[in-house]
Design a protein around this motif. Structure first.
Motif, PDB file in Angstrom:
ATOM      1  N   MET A 135      -5.341  -0.958 -36.630  1.00  0.00           N
ATOM      2  CA  MET A 135      -4.843  -2.271 -36.208  1.00  0.00           C
ATOM      3  C   MET A 135      -4.449  -2.290 -34.730  1.00  0.00           C
ATOM      4  SD  MET A 135      -5.007  -4.432 -38.629  1.00  0.00           S
ATOM      5  CE  MET A 135      -3.876  -5.689 -38.033  1.00  0.00           C
ATOM      6  N   LEU A 136      -4.442  -1.133 -34.069  1.00  0.00           N
ATOM      7  CA  LEU A 136      -3.968  -1.081 -32.685  1.00  0.00           C
ATOM      8  C   LEU A 136      -4.839  -1.914 -31.748  1.00  0.00           C
ATOM      9  CD1 LEU A 136      -1.970   0.016 -30.652  1.00  0.00           C
ATOM     10  CD2 LEU A 136      -3.407   2.071 -30.421  1.00  0.00           C
ATOM     11  N   GLU A 137      -6.160  -1.874 -31.966  1.00  0.00           N
ATOM     12  CA  GLU A 137      -7.067  -2.590 -31.064  1.00  0.00           C
ATOM     13  C   GLU A 137      -6.802  -4.093 -31.053  1.00  0.00           C
ATOM     14  OE1 GLU A 137     -11.134  -1.606 -31.619  1.00  0.00           O
ATOM     15  OE2 GLU A 137     -10.845   0.529 -31.233  1.00  0.00           O
ATOM     16  N   PRO A 138      -6.847  -4.787 -32.208  1.00  0.00           N
ATOM     17  CA  PRO A 138      -6.579  -6.236 -32.156  1.00  0.00           C
ATOM     18  C   PRO A 138      -5.177  -6.578 -31.691  1.00  0.00           C
ATOM     19  CG  PRO A 138      -6.750  -5.463 -34.436  1.00  0.00           C
ATOM     20  CD  PRO A 138      -7.209  -4.348 -33.568  1.00  0.00           C
ATOM     21  N   ILE A 139      -4.205  -5.721 -32.007  1.00  0.00           N
ATOM     22  CA  ILE A 139      -2.827  -5.975 -31.555  1.00  0.00           C
ATOM     23  C   ILE A 139      -2.768  -5.975 -30.027  1.00  0.00           C
ATOM     24  CG2 ILE A 139      -0.510  -4.973 -31.420  1.00  0.00           C
ATOM     25  CD1 ILE A 139      -0.862  -4.108 -34.347  1.00  0.00           C
ATOM     26  N   LEU A 140      -3.440  -5.015 -29.413  1.00  0.00           N
ATOM     27  CA  LEU A 140      -3.448  -4.931 -27.951  1.00  0.00           C
ATOM     28  C   LEU A 140      -4.107  -6.160 -27.327  1.00  0.00           C
ATOM     29  CD1 LEU A 140      -4.291  -1.163 -27.283  1.00  0.00           C
ATOM     30  CD2 LEU A 140      -2.195  -2.365 -26.644  1.00  0.00           C
ATOM     31  N   ILE A 141      -5.267  -6.565 -27.879  1.00  0.00           N
ATOM     32  CA  ILE A 141      -5.977  -7.714 -27.317  1.00  0.00           C
ATOM     33  C   ILE A 141      -5.151  -8.994 -27.479  1.00  0.00           C
ATOM     34  CG2 ILE A 141      -8.045  -9.149 -27.509  1.00  0.00           C
ATOM     35  CD1 ILE A 141      -8.522  -6.447 -26.231  1.00  0.00           C
ATOM     36  N   VAL A 142      -4.563  -9.178 -28.651  1.00  0.00           N
ATOM     37  CA  VAL A 142      -3.711 -10.358 -28.880  1.00  0.00           C
ATOM     38  C   VAL A 142      -2.518 -10.341 -27.918  1.00  0.00           C
ATOM     39  CG1 VAL A 142      -2.131 -11.456 -30.511  1.00  0.00           C
ATOM     40  CG2 VAL A 142      -4.390 -10.713 -31.276  1.00  0.00           C
ATOM     41  N   SER A 143      -1.907  -9.172 -27.748  1.00  0.00           N
ATOM     42  CA  SER A 143      -0.748  -9.054 -26.853  1.00  0.00           C
ATOM     43  C   SER A 143      -1.121  -9.366 -25.413  1.00  0.00           C
ATOM     44  CB  SER A 143      -0.147  -7.644 -26.949  1.00  0.00           C
ATOM     45  OG  SER A 143       0.277  -7.365 -28.268  1.00  0.00           O
ATOM     46  N   ILE A 144      -2.287  -8.891 -24.984  1.00  0.00           N
ATOM     47  CA  ILE A 144      -2.752  -9.202 -23.627  1.00  0.00           C
ATOM     48  C   ILE A 144      -2.924 -10.709 -23.475  1.00  0.00           C
ATOM     49  CG2 ILE A 144      -4.720  -9.007 -22.037  1.00  0.00           C
ATOM     50  CD1 ILE A 144      -5.114  -6.145 -23.136  1.00  0.00           C
ATOM     51  N   GLY A 145      -3.504 -11.347 -24.487  1.00  0.00           N
ATOM     52  CA  GLY A 145      -3.689 -12.796 -24.447  1.00  0.00           C
ATOM     53  C   GLY A 145      -2.376 -13.541 -24.352  1.00  0.00           C
ATOM     54  N   VAL A 146      -1.393 -13.106 -25.137  1.00  0.00           N
ATOM     55  CA  VAL A 146      -0.071 -13.753 -25.130  1.00  0.00           C
ATOM     56  C   VAL A 146       0.586 -13.627 -23.759  1.00  0.00           C
ATOM     57  CG1 VAL A 146       2.271 -13.635 -26.052  1.00  0.00           C
ATOM     58  CG2 VAL A 146       0.322 -13.449 -27.609  1.00  0.00           C
ATOM     59  N   VAL A 147       0.683 -12.396 -23.267  1.00  0.00           N
ATOM     60  CA  VAL A 147       1.386 -12.144 -22.003  1.00  0.00           C
ATOM     61  C   VAL A 147       0.682 -12.832 -20.830  1.00  0.00           C
ATOM     62  CG1 VAL A 147       2.084 -10.346 -20.366  1.00  0.00           C
ATOM     63  CG2 VAL A 147       2.378  -9.973 -22.816  1.00  0.00           C
ATOM     64  N   ALA A 148      -0.644 -12.744 -20.799  1.00  0.00           N
ATOM     65  CA  ALA A 148      -1.387 -13.338 -19.675  1.00  0.00           C
ATOM     66  C   ALA A 148      -1.255 -14.855 -19.656  1.00  0.00           C
ATOM     67  CB  ALA A 148      -2.857 -12.941 -19.764  1.00  0.00           C
ATOM     68  N   ALA A 149      -1.303 -15.494 -20.832  1.00  0.00           N
ATOM     69  CA  ALA A 149      -1.163 -16.951 -20.889  1.00  0.00           C
ATOM     70  C   ALA A 149       0.239 -17.388 -20.471  1.00  0.00           C
ATOM     71  CB  ALA A 149      -1.468 -17.446 -22.299  1.00  0.00           C
ATOM     72  N   ILE A 150       1.259 -16.628 -20.877  1.00  0.00           N
ATOM     73  CA  ILE A 150       2.637 -16.944 -20.477  1.00  0.00           C
ATOM     74  C   ILE A 150       2.798 -16.815 -18.964  1.00  0.00           C
ATOM     75  CG2 ILE A 150       5.015 -16.089 -20.573  1.00  0.00           C
ATOM     76  CD1 ILE A 150       4.543 -15.473 -23.542  1.00  0.00           C
ATOM     77  N   MET A 151       2.251 -15.739 -18.384  1.00  0.00           N
ATOM     78  CA  MET A 151       2.373 -15.550 -16.936  1.00  0.00           C
ATOM     79  C   MET A 151       1.650 -16.646 -16.170  1.00  0.00           C
ATOM     80  SD  MET A 151       2.352 -11.458 -16.146  1.00  0.00           S
ATOM     81  CE  MET A 151       0.654 -11.183 -16.681  1.00  0.00           C
ATOM     82  N   ALA A 152       0.487 -17.064 -16.673  1.00  0.00           N
ATOM     83  CA  ALA A 152      -0.233 -18.161 -16.019  1.00  0.00           C
ATOM     84  C   ALA A 152       0.578 -19.447 -16.102  1.00  0.00           C
ATOM     85  CB  ALA A 152      -1.602 -18.349 -16.660  1.00  0.00           C
ATOM     86  N   ASN A 153       1.155 -19.715 -17.271  1.00  0.00           N
ATOM     87  CA  ASN A 153       1.938 -20.940 -17.450  1.00  0.00           C
ATOM     88  C   ASN A 153       3.134 -20.984 -16.507  1.00  0.00           C
ATOM     89  OD1 ASN A 153       4.486 -22.182 -19.157  1.00  0.00           O
ATOM     90  ND2 ASN A 153       2.627 -23.421 -19.344  1.00  0.00           N
TER      91      ASN A 153
ATOM     92  N   SER B 142     -13.580 -12.108 -19.793  1.00  0.00           N
ATOM     93  CA  SER B 142     -13.692 -12.936 -20.997  1.00  0.00           C
ATOM     94  C   SER B 142     -12.325 -13.359 -21.515  1.00  0.00           C
ATOM     95  CB  SER B 142     -14.421 -12.164 -22.108  1.00  0.00           C
ATOM     96  OG  SER B 142     -15.671 -11.710 -21.675  1.00  0.00           O
ATOM     97  N   ILE B 143     -11.340 -12.490 -21.340  1.00  0.00           N
ATOM     98  CA  ILE B 143      -9.993 -12.787 -21.840  1.00  0.00           C
ATOM     99  C   ILE B 143      -9.144 -13.488 -20.786  1.00  0.00           C
ATOM    100  CG2 ILE B 143      -7.881 -11.777 -22.788  1.00  0.00           C
ATOM    101  CD1 ILE B 143      -9.588  -9.415 -23.732  1.00  0.00           C
ATOM    102  N   LEU B 144      -9.037 -12.873 -19.608  1.00  0.00           N
ATOM    103  CA  LEU B 144      -8.058 -13.342 -18.633  1.00  0.00           C
ATOM    104  C   LEU B 144      -8.451 -14.633 -17.934  1.00  0.00           C
ATOM    105  CD1 LEU B 144      -6.806  -9.984 -17.059  1.00  0.00           C
ATOM    106  CD2 LEU B 144      -5.907 -11.269 -19.004  1.00  0.00           C
ATOM    107  N   LEU B 145      -9.737 -14.904 -17.798  1.00  0.00           N
ATOM    108  CA  LEU B 145     -10.123 -16.214 -17.254  1.00  0.00           C
ATOM    109  C   LEU B 145      -9.786 -17.320 -18.252  1.00  0.00           C
ATOM    110  CD1 LEU B 145     -13.573 -15.395 -15.574  1.00  0.00           C
ATOM    111  CD2 LEU B 145     -11.410 -15.893 -14.425  1.00  0.00           C
ATOM    112  N   GLY B 146      -9.938 -17.000 -19.539  1.00  0.00           N
ATOM    113  CA  GLY B 146      -9.581 -17.962 -20.585  1.00  0.00           C
ATOM    114  C   GLY B 146      -8.086 -18.203 -20.656  1.00  0.00           C
ATOM    115  N   THR B 147      -7.298 -17.137 -20.520  1.00  0.00           N
ATOM    116  CA  THR B 147      -5.838 -17.319 -20.568  1.00  0.00           C
ATOM    117  C   THR B 147      -5.326 -18.043 -19.324  1.00  0.00           C
ATOM    118  OG1 THR B 147      -5.549 -15.060 -19.689  1.00  0.00           O
ATOM    119  CG2 THR B 147      -5.414 -15.354 -22.080  1.00  0.00           C
ATOM    120  N   ASP B 148      -6.036 -17.912 -18.191  1.00  0.00           N
ATOM    121  CA  ASP B 148      -5.692 -18.719 -17.016  1.00  0.00           C
ATOM    122  C   ASP B 148      -5.755 -20.204 -17.371  1.00  0.00           C
ATOM    123  OD1 ASP B 148      -5.346 -16.528 -15.401  1.00  0.00           O
ATOM    124  OD2 ASP B 148      -7.185 -16.794 -14.247  1.00  0.00           O
TER     125      ASP B 148
END
Length: 431
Positions: A1-19, A76-82
């Motif tokens: 489960m570590l892989e999806p947890i890391l990707i989800v966490s990156i998405g959460v943190v990056a979207a918050i920082m962009a906001n 693919s992830i960080l441009l989307g979270t921007d």
């Protein structure tokens, strides 16, 4: 489960920082975010700009490259979270919503990539193997970018000199590897020809750039002018450190990569070479990212991108996470010193934009060649015809698809068309 947890966490943190306007991944967006933070641009205008600048790169560049290497390209992830983070106005509830949507987006990208690859493998014409050829020319072509940057900034003659010396260095390493002339004890040491060529090219670029110095009278004094914006980055350092740790750990597990070059090396199992390529790319981007961060007070979720190289070379995800956090801490607290260095050497600061332009041009050519090779491997003969037509029609139509995306998207299109031809009985897959 570590892989999806890391990707989800990156998405959460990056979207918050962009906001919150703390960090965005798209270098072109970084100078625009303060316009909103300081009241000169509405959030709606900013969100539309973010979508226009990033969506095409996610669909046309990040996702096709990720499919080709079966590793997620971080774009693919960080441009989307921007886009997600900048869509909502700042506020506790809106920031929380952005974080949740960022996490869901990360999960969708992670699961979607696996699903797409499985679908491709189950088709009558399995074009996954052929599509993997998309990235093949990228690794070799990437070593050219320092010479192109030199030519753009310091004349074509110096660019040609850099290119020739880098090429000679590459061939010397090929010879040394072939003859096994370098060894430790009885074990031969194999060096990366492209990595050495890249180091040689970057050395030439830095030497030329540092010859251009400012006098005490004409220093632009970046550090003094933007001290408040540097302090703003330092104030939010803990969240950026979390992002750096997560990205470095995910890179260590080979879930993500920071650029197409290291991604292709990692997909081939060439970890040390991938780490060297990631670090070399990071060195090249320091002037650009440092300048925009100092001038805007907006950082990047991956900092100067050294976290990718650290993640690749670290022995395990835990060490990678610690290194990622420490690297971000050092980067942020050295920003003021970097500003003084860039003041002293304006040639180095100017090289940032030239490096970015050179990398873009190299990737445009390499991915077009790779896309053509992949398409022709999927449907021989028709593949070259399709990619050539796709490219030229895109140019004639005003380039609605960015050049870097033409090769990968064209190869996917050829794979789909090939399957249709198989179902109609008009094409027999090669043995």
């Amino acid at each position: 489960m570590l892989e999806p947890i890391l990707i989800v966490s990156i998405g959460v943190v990056a979207a918050i920082m962009a906001n919150l306007g703390i960090a965005v991944f798209n270098d072109g967006l970084r100078p625009i975010v303060p316009e909103n933070l300081e009241g000169r641009m509405t959030r709606k205008e900013l969100s539309v700009t973010a979508f226009a600048m990033s969506f095409g790169l996610v669909i046309g560049f990040g996702i096709p490259i990720s499919i080709a290497g079966s590793i997620l390209l971080i774009h693919s992830i960080l441009l989307g979270t921007d886009i997600i983070g900048l869509t909502f106005n700042k506020g506790k509830i809106n920031t929380a919503i952005a974080g949740v949507l960022g996490g869901l987006y990360g999960a969708g990208i992670y699961l979607g990539l696996q699903a797409v690859v499985k679908v491709f493998e189950s088709l009558p014409l399995n074009f996954v193997d052929g599509f993997n050829l998309v990235g093949e020319p990228v690794v070799v072509s990437f070593m050219v970018f320092p010479a192109i940057a030199v030519a753009l900034q310091f004349t074509i003659k110096k660019g040609i000199l850099t290119f020739l010396v880098s090429a000679i260095a590459r061939q010397i390493i090929v010879f040394l590897n072939t003859e096994e002339l370098i060894s430790i004890g009885d074990a031969p040491v194999v060096l990366s020809p492209e990595g050495i060529a890249l180091v040689v090219g970057m050395t030439f670029l830095m030497i030329f750039a540092m010859k251009e110095k400012s006098t005490e009278q004409n220093l632009s004094q970046l550090a003094t002018l933007f001290v408040d914006r540097v302090n703003r980055i330092k104030k939010n350092i803990w969240l950026i450190m979390v992002s750096g740790a997560l990205i470095s750990a995910a890179t260590n597990l080979l879930i993500i990569a920071g650029d197409p070059i290291s991604l292709n090396l990692l997909s081939e199992g060439r970890l040390s070479e991938g780490g060297i390529a990631a670090l070399a790319k990071a060195v090249g981007f320091v002037p650009l990212i440092a300048s925009t961060a100092i001038a805007t007070g907006v950082y990047g979720p991956a900092g100067f991108t050294f976290v990718f190289g650290a993640g690749i070379l670290a022995p395990n995800p835990l060490i990678a996470a610690i290194l990622g956090a420490v690297i971000i801490f050092l980067e942020v607290y050295l920003l003021s010193k970097m500003a003084k260095f860039l003041d002293r050497y304006p040639g180095v600061r100017a090289s940032g934009e030239n490096i970015r332009t050179a990398m873009t041009r190299v990737l445009e050519v390499a991915l077009l060649i790779g896309g053509a090779n992949a398409a022709n491997a999927i449907v021989p003969g028709f593949g070259f015809y399709a990619i050539a037509g796709f490219y030229l029609l895109n140019e004639a139509g005003g380039r609605p698809i960015v050049r870097m995306a033409v090769g990968p998207l064209g190869a996917i299109a050829v794979g789909i068309i090939g399957n249709i031809l198989v179902l109609l009985g008009l094409f027999t897959p090669p043995a």
